[in-house]
Design a protein around this motif. Sequence first.
Motif, PDB file in Angstrom:
ATOM      1  N   GLU A  27      42.574  39.586  39.390  1.00 53.43           N
ATOM      2  CA  GLU A  27      43.154  39.071  40.633  1.00 53.43           C
ATOM      3  C   GLU A  27      42.197  39.251  41.810  1.00 53.43           C
ATOM      4  O   GLU A  27      42.433  40.026  42.724  1.00 53.43           O
ATOM      5  N   SER A  53      48.641  35.134  37.698  1.00 46.78           N
ATOM      6  CA  SER A  53      48.571  36.066  38.823  1.00 46.78           C
ATOM      7  C   SER A  53      49.890  36.776  39.080  1.00 46.78           C
ATOM      8  O   SER A  53      50.963  36.190  38.966  1.00 46.78           O
ATOM      9  N   SER A  61      44.121  30.928  45.625  1.00 46.03           N
ATOM     10  CA  SER A  61      43.102  30.920  44.563  1.00 46.03           C
ATOM     11  C   SER A  61      42.554  29.535  44.247  1.00 46.03           C
ATOM     12  O   SER A  61      41.416  29.410  43.803  1.00 46.03           O
TER      13      SER A  61
END
Length: 109
Positions: A27, A53, A61
């Motif tokens: 992460e 995630s 992201s």
Amino acid sequence: MTARLRVAAEVAEAVDGAALMQECVPEREDLKRPLFSELAELTGRHCVLASSSSFMTTSTSAAGTGAESRALVAHPGNPPFAIPVIELVPNPQTTPETVQRAVESRIVV
């Protein structure tokens, strides 16, 4: 089930023809964003780009990668053997069609 598994040396080989791709990198935005950029180029427009995630949304992201409309979080319940569910969390740019394809893929934990 193991008959459907294969090992690939390169990301391009691993995602070739994929309908759904589940990324599980740590992460860290500096890892996830370049991966989403690469996946945006290597996968077809109907391929769902799912992230496992726990806290990072795909609006972070996948931002600016070209993958935003196909990206969503697909986070499994834990422990998966006791809670066989996957939470789907689209970002504001995720298309309804992407969510529907993720649901229809019947992701199995």
